[in-house]
Write an enzyme that holds these catalytic residues in place. Structure first.
Site, PDB file in Angstrom:
ATOM      1  N   THR A 136       0.823  -1.220   0.000  1.00  0.00           N
ATOM      2  CA  THR A 136       0.000   0.000   0.000  1.00  0.00           C
ATOM      3  C   THR A 136       0.856   1.269   0.000  1.00  0.00           C
ATOM      4  OG1 THR A 136      -1.416   1.289   1.496  1.00  0.00           O
ATOM      5  CG2 THR A 136      -0.100  -0.395   2.522  1.00  0.00           C
ATOM      6  N   ASP A 137       0.285   2.347  -0.514  1.00  0.00           N
ATOM      7  CA  ASP A 137       0.984   3.644  -0.476  1.00  0.00           C
ATOM      8  C   ASP A 137       1.162   4.138   0.963  1.00  0.00           C
ATOM      9  OD1 ASP A 137      -1.667   4.329   0.058  1.00  0.00           O
ATOM     10  OD2 ASP A 137      -1.831   5.835  -1.527  1.00  0.00           O
ATOM     11  N   GLU A 138       0.392   3.560   1.893  1.00  0.00           N
ATOM     12  CA  GLU A 138       0.469   4.041   3.282  1.00  0.00           C
ATOM     13  C   GLU A 138       1.838   3.776   3.909  1.00  0.00           C
ATOM     14  OE1 GLU A 138      -2.968   3.617   5.706  1.00  0.00           O
ATOM     15  OE2 GLU A 138      -4.283   3.265   3.996  1.00  0.00           O
ATOM     16  N   TYR A 164      -1.140  -0.240  11.136  1.00  0.00           N
ATOM     17  CA  TYR A 164      -1.379  -0.952   9.865  1.00  0.00           C
ATOM     18  C   TYR A 164      -0.237  -0.701   8.883  1.00  0.00           C
ATOM     19  CZ  TYR A 164      -3.108  -1.476   5.055  1.00  0.00           C
ATOM     20  OH  TYR A 164      -3.219  -1.785   3.726  1.00  0.00           O
ATOM     21  N   LYS A 168       2.557  -3.315   7.305  1.00  0.00           N
ATOM     22  CA  LYS A 168       2.724  -3.554   5.861  1.00  0.00           C
ATOM     23  C   LYS A 168       4.162  -3.224   5.446  1.00  0.00           C
ATOM     24  CE  LYS A 168       0.055  -4.576   3.073  1.00  0.00           C
ATOM     25  NZ  LYS A 168      -0.439  -5.906   2.570  1.00  0.00           N
TER      26      LYS A 168
HETATM   27  N1  LIG Z   1      -8.299  -1.610   0.124  1.00  0.00           N
HETATM   28  C1  LIG Z   1      -7.395  -0.761  -0.330  1.00  0.00           C
HETATM   29  O1  LIG Z   1      -7.713   0.380  -0.671  1.00  0.00           O
HETATM   30  C2  LIG Z   1      -5.939  -1.195  -0.466  1.00  0.00           C
HETATM   31  C3  LIG Z   1      -5.041  -0.332  -1.088  1.00  0.00           C
HETATM   32  C4  LIG Z   1      -3.718  -0.743  -1.266  1.00  0.00           C
HETATM   33  C5  LIG Z   1      -3.313  -1.991  -0.824  1.00  0.00           C
HETATM   34  N2  LIG Z   1      -4.211  -2.806  -0.190  1.00  0.00           N
HETATM   35  C6  LIG Z   1      -3.738  -4.143   0.226  1.00  0.00           C
HETATM   36  O2  LIG Z   1      -4.443  -5.082  -0.561  1.00  0.00           O
HETATM   37  C7  LIG Z   1      -4.667  -6.272   0.174  1.00  0.00           C
HETATM   38  C8  LIG Z   1      -6.145  -6.614   0.193  1.00  0.00           C
HETATM   39  O3  LIG Z   1      -6.869  -5.527   0.772  1.00  0.00           O
HETATM   40  P1  LIG Z   1      -8.458  -5.591   0.939  1.00  0.00           P
HETATM   41  O4  LIG Z   1      -8.931  -4.200   1.040  1.00  0.00           O
HETATM   42  O5  LIG Z   1      -9.034  -6.506  -0.077  1.00  0.00           O
HETATM   43  O6  LIG Z   1      -8.558  -6.276   2.387  1.00  0.00           O
HETATM   44  P2  LIG Z   1      -9.751  -7.096   3.037  1.00  0.00           P
HETATM   45  O7  LIG Z   1      -9.667  -6.826   4.499  1.00  0.00           O
HETATM   46  O8  LIG Z   1     -11.033  -6.817   2.337  1.00  0.00           O
HETATM   47  O9  LIG Z   1      -9.380  -8.619   2.753  1.00  0.00           O
HETATM   48  C9  LIG Z   1      -8.346  -9.283   3.421  1.00  0.00           C
HETATM   49  C10 LIG Z   1      -8.542 -10.790   3.242  1.00  0.00           C
HETATM   50  O10 LIG Z   1      -7.448 -11.464   3.859  1.00  0.00           O
HETATM   51  C11 LIG Z   1      -7.941 -12.570   4.602  1.00  0.00           C
HETATM   52  N3  LIG Z   1      -7.015 -12.851   5.693  1.00  0.00           N
HETATM   53  C12 LIG Z   1      -6.707 -12.057   6.765  1.00  0.00           C
HETATM   54  N4  LIG Z   1      -5.824 -12.657   7.561  1.00  0.00           N
HETATM   55  C13 LIG Z   1      -5.530 -13.861   6.985  1.00  0.00           C
HETATM   56  C14 LIG Z   1      -4.662 -14.928   7.324  1.00  0.00           C
HETATM   57  N5  LIG Z   1      -3.917 -14.883   8.433  1.00  0.00           N
HETATM   58  N6  LIG Z   1      -4.585 -15.996   6.493  1.00  0.00           N
HETATM   59  C15 LIG Z   1      -5.347 -16.043   5.372  1.00  0.00           C
HETATM   60  N7  LIG Z   1      -6.200 -15.078   5.014  1.00  0.00           N
HETATM   61  C16 LIG Z   1      -6.294 -13.989   5.809  1.00  0.00           C
HETATM   62  C17 LIG Z   1      -9.311 -12.107   5.100  1.00  0.00           C
HETATM   63  O11 LIG Z   1     -10.148 -13.198   5.465  1.00  0.00           O
HETATM   64  C18 LIG Z   1      -9.825 -11.322   3.899  1.00  0.00           C
HETATM   65  O12 LIG Z   1     -10.509 -12.164   2.995  1.00  0.00           O
HETATM   66  C19 LIG Z   1      -4.088  -6.030   1.577  1.00  0.00           C
HETATM   67  O13 LIG Z   1      -2.823  -6.614   1.638  1.00  0.00           O
HETATM   68  C20 LIG Z   1      -4.001  -4.508   1.674  1.00  0.00           C
HETATM   69  O14 LIG Z   1      -2.954  -4.128   2.525  1.00  0.00           O
HETATM   70  C21 LIG Z   1      -5.512  -2.434  -0.013  1.00  0.00           C
END
Ligand SMILES: NC(=O)c1ccc[n+]([C@@H]2O[C@H](COP(=O)([O-])OP(=O)(O)OC[C@H]3O[C@@H](n4cnc5c(N)ncnc54)[C@H](O)[C@@H]3O)[C@@H](O)[C@H]2O)c1
Length: 351
Positions: A136-138, A164, A168
């Site tokens: 993430t950009d964060e 968080y 990451k």
């Molecule tokens: N949402 C955003 O805007 C955004 C932006 C940039 C990066 N990201 C990154 O993208 C990825 C997905 O984000 P998201 O928004 O879909 O998150 P989300 O919270 O919707 O989904 C996370 C998923 O990971 C699973 N999970 C959590 N812990 C686990 C474990 N120990 N073992 C197996 N599965 C596990 C959860 O059950 C869930 O299905 C993350 O790594 C996040 O840091 C998200």
């Protein structure tokens, strides 16, 4: 080349969109989705994919934790690609309790990496293996509002401000260390804020839309001037797939849409799209340590790998997302009521 991707976290927001995207755009690819089904993992996101007999050979769901080293090794041995999305992902939750963030984002990522390292050492890792760690950009910290010319590049130092972001950032460093030390062919992507269907309604856009449908006000943090760079989730999925297929191992790629909006503007756009008055805004105390501004410079990905966002045009893409939540109340009502937690047991029994 065909790929069998081990996707972690595929029942979450971005993961479930990624499954749909890959199955649609790459007919030769298969996906194994490893997900622990934490509160944000919703197998209903992919119920139609699971029920589609034409996809039976191309999609498989495995309930399991990335911290289960044996399971990770077994599944990784059956695949030739990794897309690692599993994470604790909500900043506000990390402020309340950072522990699960360290356990999954740091220890989970290390377990996953170690599984791949062991397979490689045993000569059992696919020769053409490639992986992407989705970050993430964060991790870059915060930019000032009065320096609009500044953006995060891949060279910006890591400076995660929330628990968080710090977790990451730690996972990113582990990925780089396993690439450097053990030669694992992994890339890192760092994306800005995503929007689109199937986002858990604790995040700002689905929270605001669903509150408004329910006749409730929308809580706006502080002065509402914090800026985020919004990208449609399918543009993110396409970028991750592009990096998996064409990225140089060891490299970091920023993903962003050049689409900066402050929270006030975002909120007013949502109100407008839903025909609701500004009185529905409820100002609330600011988030602790709230980063002021994120802005991504995506030129490396655009110039080196030829990716460009095509689905994030504002405000049309936001309006389409608002429409999706308005037209799919059964999806978010089951999430908000907690009924989605029963789906897995109803489908598969207790296991
Ligand atoms: N949402 C955003 O805007 C955004 C932006 C940039 C990066 N990201 C990154 O993208 C990825 C997905 O984000 P998201 O928004 O879909 O998150 P989300 O919270 O919707 O989904 C996370 C998923 O990971 C699973 N999970 C959590 N812990 C686990 C474990 N120990 N073992 C197996 N599965 C596990 C959860 O059950 C869930 O299905 C993350 O790594 C996040 O840091 C998200």
């Amino acid at each position: 080349m065909t790929r069998h991707i081990l996707l972690t976290g595929g029942c979450g927001f971005i993961g479930s969109n990624f499954v749909r995207f890959v199955l649609r755009e790459r007919p030769g690819y298969r996906v194994t989705n490893l997900d622990a089904l934490t509160y944000s993992g919703n197998p209903e996101n992919l119920a139609d994919i699971e029920a589609d007999s034409a996809l039976r050979d191309r999609y498989r769901f495995v309930k399991g934790d990335i911290r289960d080293a044996d399971l990770v090794q077994k599944l990784m041995g059956e695949c030739n690609a990794l897309v690692h999305m599993a994470a604790e992902s909500h900043v506000d939750r990390s402020i309340l309790d950072a522990r699960p963030f360290v356990e999954t984002n740091v220890l989970g990522t290390q377990t996953l990496l170690d599984g791949i390292r062991r397979l490689k050492h045993a000569g059992k890792l696919a020769g053409d293996f490639r992986g992407v760690h989705v970050s993430t950009d964060e991790v870059y910290g915060s930019l000032p509002l009065d320096r609009p010319e500044l953006k995060f590049t891949e060279e910006t130092p890591i400076c995660g401000n929330s628990p968080y972001a710090a977790s990451k950032a730690a996972s990113d460093l582990l990925v780089q260390a396993y690439h450097h030390t053990f030669g694992l062919p992994l890339c890192i992507t760092r994306c800005s804020n995503n929007f689109g269907p199937y986002q858990f309604p604790e995040k700002v856009i689905p929270l605001f839309v669903t509150n408004l449908i329910e006749g409730r006000k929308v809580p706006l943090y502080g002065d509402g001037l914090n800026v985020r760079d919004w990208l449609h989730v399918e543009d993110h999925c396409e970028a991750v797939l592009t990096v998996l297929e064409k990225g140089v191992p060891g490299e970091v790629y920023n993903i962003g849409g050049n689409n900066e909006r402050n929270n006030k503007e975002l909120t007013h756009s949502i109100l407008k799209a839903m025909g609701k008055p500004p009185e529905m805004i409820q100002p609330v105390t600011d988030r602790l340590g709230h980063d002021r501004r994120y802005a991504i410079d995506p030129r490396k990905l655009e110039t080196k790998l030829g990716w460009r966002p095509t689905r994030s045009a504002w405000p049309q893409a936001l309006e389409a997302t608002v429409r999706w939540y308005v037209e799919n109340p059964q999806w978010w009502q089951r999430v908000k009521s907690g009924a989605y937690r029963q789906y897995y047991e109803q489908q598969y029994g207790r296991r």
